[in-house]
Write a protein that holds these residues in place. Structure first.
Motif, PDB file in Angstrom:
ATOM      1  N   SER A   1      26.183  26.905  97.743  1.00  0.00           N
ATOM      2  CA  SER A   1      25.348  26.966  96.555  1.00  0.00           C
ATOM      3  C   SER A   1      25.810  28.005  95.543  1.00  0.00           C
ATOM      4  CB  SER A   1      23.907  27.266  96.955  1.00  0.00           C
ATOM      5  OG  SER A   1      23.863  28.453  97.731  1.00  0.00           O
ATOM      6  N   ARG A   2      26.858  28.764  95.867  1.00  0.00           N
ATOM      7  CA  ARG A   2      27.240  29.830  94.963  1.00  0.00           C
ATOM      8  C   ARG A   2      27.751  29.284  93.647  1.00  0.00           C
ATOM      9  NH1 ARG A   2      32.237  33.418  96.770  1.00  0.00           N
ATOM     10  NH2 ARG A   2      31.335  33.218  98.849  1.00  0.00           N
ATOM     11  N   LEU A   3      27.421  29.979  92.558  1.00  0.00           N
ATOM     12  CA  LEU A   3      27.963  29.644  91.252  1.00  0.00           C
ATOM     13  C   LEU A   3      29.120  30.586  90.943  1.00  0.00           C
ATOM     14  CD1 LEU A   3      24.776  29.099  89.032  1.00  0.00           C
ATOM     15  CD2 LEU A   3      26.240  27.370  90.077  1.00  0.00           C
TER      16      LEU A   3
ATOM     17  N   VAL B   1      29.383  37.391  85.487  1.00  0.00           N
ATOM     18  CA  VAL B   1      28.405  37.410  86.569  1.00  0.00           C
ATOM     19  C   VAL B   1      29.106  37.015  87.874  1.00  0.00           C
ATOM     20  CG1 VAL B   1      26.271  36.387  87.402  1.00  0.00           C
ATOM     21  CG2 VAL B   1      26.575  36.799  84.959  1.00  0.00           C
TER      22      VAL B   1
ATOM     23  N   GLN C   1      26.384  41.850  87.666  1.00  0.00           N
ATOM     24  CA  GLN C   1      27.239  41.809  86.475  1.00  0.00           C
ATOM     25  C   GLN C   1      27.565  43.237  86.083  1.00  0.00           C
ATOM     26  OE1 GLN C   1      25.440  40.291  82.843  1.00  0.00           O
ATOM     27  NE2 GLN C   1      27.381  39.378  82.201  1.00  0.00           N
TER      28      GLN C   1
ATOM     29  N   PHE D   1      28.694  36.270  92.134  1.00  0.00           N
ATOM     30  CA  PHE D   1      27.806  35.909  93.233  1.00  0.00           C
ATOM     31  C   PHE D   1      27.839  36.971  94.334  1.00  0.00           C
ATOM     32  CE2 PHE D   1      25.683  33.183  96.222  1.00  0.00           C
ATOM     33  CZ  PHE D   1      26.332  33.347  97.439  1.00  0.00           C
TER      34      PHE D   1
ATOM     35  N   GLY E   1      18.640  38.132  81.291  1.00  0.00           N
ATOM     36  CA  GLY E   1      19.394  37.331  82.233  1.00  0.00           C
ATOM     37  C   GLY E   1      19.899  36.054  81.601  1.00  0.00           C
ATOM     38  N   PRO E   2      20.836  35.375  82.263  1.00  0.00           N
ATOM     39  CA  PRO E   2      21.329  34.097  81.751  1.00  0.00           C
ATOM     40  C   PRO E   2      20.213  33.061  81.706  1.00  0.00           C
ATOM     41  CG  PRO E   2      22.764  34.963  83.489  1.00  0.00           C
ATOM     42  CD  PRO E   2      21.519  35.781  83.508  1.00  0.00           C
TER      43      PRO E   2
ATOM     44  N   SER F   1      23.354  34.132  98.968  1.00  0.00           N
ATOM     45  CA  SER F   1      22.308  33.119  98.863  1.00  0.00           C
ATOM     46  C   SER F   1      21.483  33.143 100.144  1.00  0.00           C
ATOM     47  CB  SER F   1      22.895  31.729  98.618  1.00  0.00           C
ATOM     48  OG  SER F   1      23.762  31.362  99.685  1.00  0.00           O
TER      49      SER F   1
ATOM     50  N   TYR G   1      18.906  33.787  95.361  1.00  0.00           N
ATOM     51  CA  TYR G   1      20.255  34.304  95.171  1.00  0.00           C
ATOM     52  C   TYR G   1      20.202  35.695  94.550  1.00  0.00           C
ATOM     53  CZ  TYR G   1      20.796  29.195  95.056  1.00  0.00           C
ATOM     54  OH  TYR G   1      20.729  27.857  95.340  1.00  0.00           O
TER      55      TYR G   1
ATOM     56  N   MET H   1      24.280  45.374  86.442  1.00  0.00           N
ATOM     57  CA  MET H   1      23.045  44.588  86.355  1.00  0.00           C
ATOM     58  C   MET H   1      22.988  43.694  87.578  1.00  0.00           C
ATOM     59  SD  MET H   1      21.042  44.970  83.676  1.00  0.00           S
ATOM     60  CE  MET H   1      20.232  43.407  83.376  1.00  0.00           C
TER      61      MET H   1
ATOM     62  N   PHE I   1      21.096  40.482  89.147  1.00  0.00           N
ATOM     63  CA  PHE I   1      20.241  39.347  88.791  1.00  0.00           C
ATOM     64  C   PHE I   1      19.806  38.602  90.050  1.00  0.00           C
ATOM     65  CE2 PHE I   1      20.546  39.566  84.312  1.00  0.00           C
ATOM     66  CZ  PHE I   1      21.839  39.927  83.975  1.00  0.00           C
TER      67      PHE I   1
ATOM     68  N   PHE J   1      31.161  31.978  87.759  1.00  0.00           N
ATOM     69  CA  PHE J   1      30.966  32.091  86.318  1.00  0.00           C
ATOM     70  C   PHE J   1      32.288  32.287  85.593  1.00  0.00           C
ATOM     71  CE2 PHE J   1      26.451  32.431  85.162  1.00  0.00           C
ATOM     72  CZ  PHE J   1      25.877  32.387  86.416  1.00  0.00           C
ATOM     73  N   GLY J   2      32.337  31.781  84.363  1.00  0.00           N
ATOM     74  CA  GLY J   2      33.433  32.099  83.476  1.00  0.00           C
ATOM     75  C   GLY J   2      33.237  33.479  82.883  1.00  0.00           C
TER      76      GLY J   2
ATOM     77  N   PHE K   1      28.019  31.463  78.861  1.00  0.00           N
ATOM     78  CA  PHE K   1      28.770  31.402  80.117  1.00  0.00           C
ATOM     79  C   PHE K   1      28.771  29.984  80.661  1.00  0.00           C
ATOM     80  CE2 PHE K   1      29.603  35.784  81.127  1.00  0.00           C
ATOM     81  CZ  PHE K   1      28.567  36.513  80.571  1.00  0.00           C
TER      82      PHE K   1
ATOM     83  N   TYR L   1      23.002  38.004  92.236  1.00  0.00           N
ATOM     84  CA  TYR L   1      24.275  38.117  91.538  1.00  0.00           C
ATOM     85  C   TYR L   1      24.328  39.499  90.921  1.00  0.00           C
ATOM     86  CZ  TYR L   1      24.761  32.985  91.611  1.00  0.00           C
ATOM     87  OH  TYR L   1      24.897  31.666  91.991  1.00  0.00           O
TER      88      TYR L   1
END
Lengths: 117, 112
Positions: B98-100, A43, A37, A45, B42-43, A48, A33, A89, A91, B102-103, B88, A35
């Protein structure tokens, strides 16, 4: 513990230039993936990738963006003609697979800070 | 697109206090994840939740997957200075592959 690694950590590029961000996902992972930010924001998306093709992409991932897995270990994000608003950024993340198993969440790299001048 | 509303936006607490933060959505999620992000990094995954009602702990951290599948909370007990960072929530919907999503994040500051 295995980790996702990204290079470079910081990339400064002139507007209009092409940039390639590189990632080495965790070795036994199959899903990859990207992402991004923007500074101070959440963050988001981008895309994928599974089985050598894009499986899903967001509205952010327009024709300027492309991804590639050039060999068995690297996963790259290319921005063809960068714009000021591409500064963020970026990721990379990977997961063993998607699904309901408790051992398959997405693990993130430390990111590449892209600055467009 | 899907929205995750995370609150509070920021918290300033004393070392030793407990902390609670949550995420809510108008949509149903089938996975909830909690990540922590330190400056310039990164997270990092803290807890993953996959079933409605699931309550999972990781040391001093406890998270729950809401029964309605539209919310999740994270508790940190007995906070310490190294808990400082941005937390987060992230969710995955069955309909979104599959995408996330985020808050907005909760910035936690712990005063020694």
């Amino acid at each position: 513990e295995p980790e996702v690694t990204q290079t470079p950590s910081h990339q400064v590029t002139q507007m209009g230039q092409e940039v390639i961000l590189r990632c080495v996902p965790i070795s036994n992972h199959l899903y990859f993936y990207w992402y991004r930010q923007i500074l101070g924001q959440k963050v988001e998306f981008l895309v994928s990738f599974y089985n050598n093709e894009i499986s899903e992409k967001s509205e952010i991932f327009d024709d300027q963006f492309s991804v590639e897995r050039p060999d068995g270990s690297n996963f790259t994000l290319k921005i063809r003609s960068t714009k000021l608003e591409d500064s963020a950024m970026y990721f990379c993340a990977s997961s063993e697979k998607i699904g309901q198993s408790s051992n398959q969440p997405q693990h993130f790299g430390d990111g590449t800070r892209l600055s467009i001048l | 697109g899907q929205q995750l509303n995370q609150s509070p936006q920021s918290m300033f607490i004393q070392e030793g206090e407990d902390v609670s933060m949550n995420c809510t959505s108008s949509s149903i999620f089938n996975t909830w994840l909690w990540y922590k992000q330190d400056p310039g990094e990164g997270p990092v995954l803290l807890i993953a939740l996959y079933k409605a009602g699931e309550l999972t702990s990781n040391g001093r951290l406890t998270a729950q997957f809401g029964i309605t599948r539209k919310d999740s909370f994270l508790n940190i007990s007995a906070s310490i200075p190294s808990d400082v960072g941005i937390y987060f929530c992230a969710g995955r919907q069955e309909t979104s592959g599959s995408r996330l999503t985020f808050g907005e994040g909760t910035q936690l500051t712990v005063n020694p």
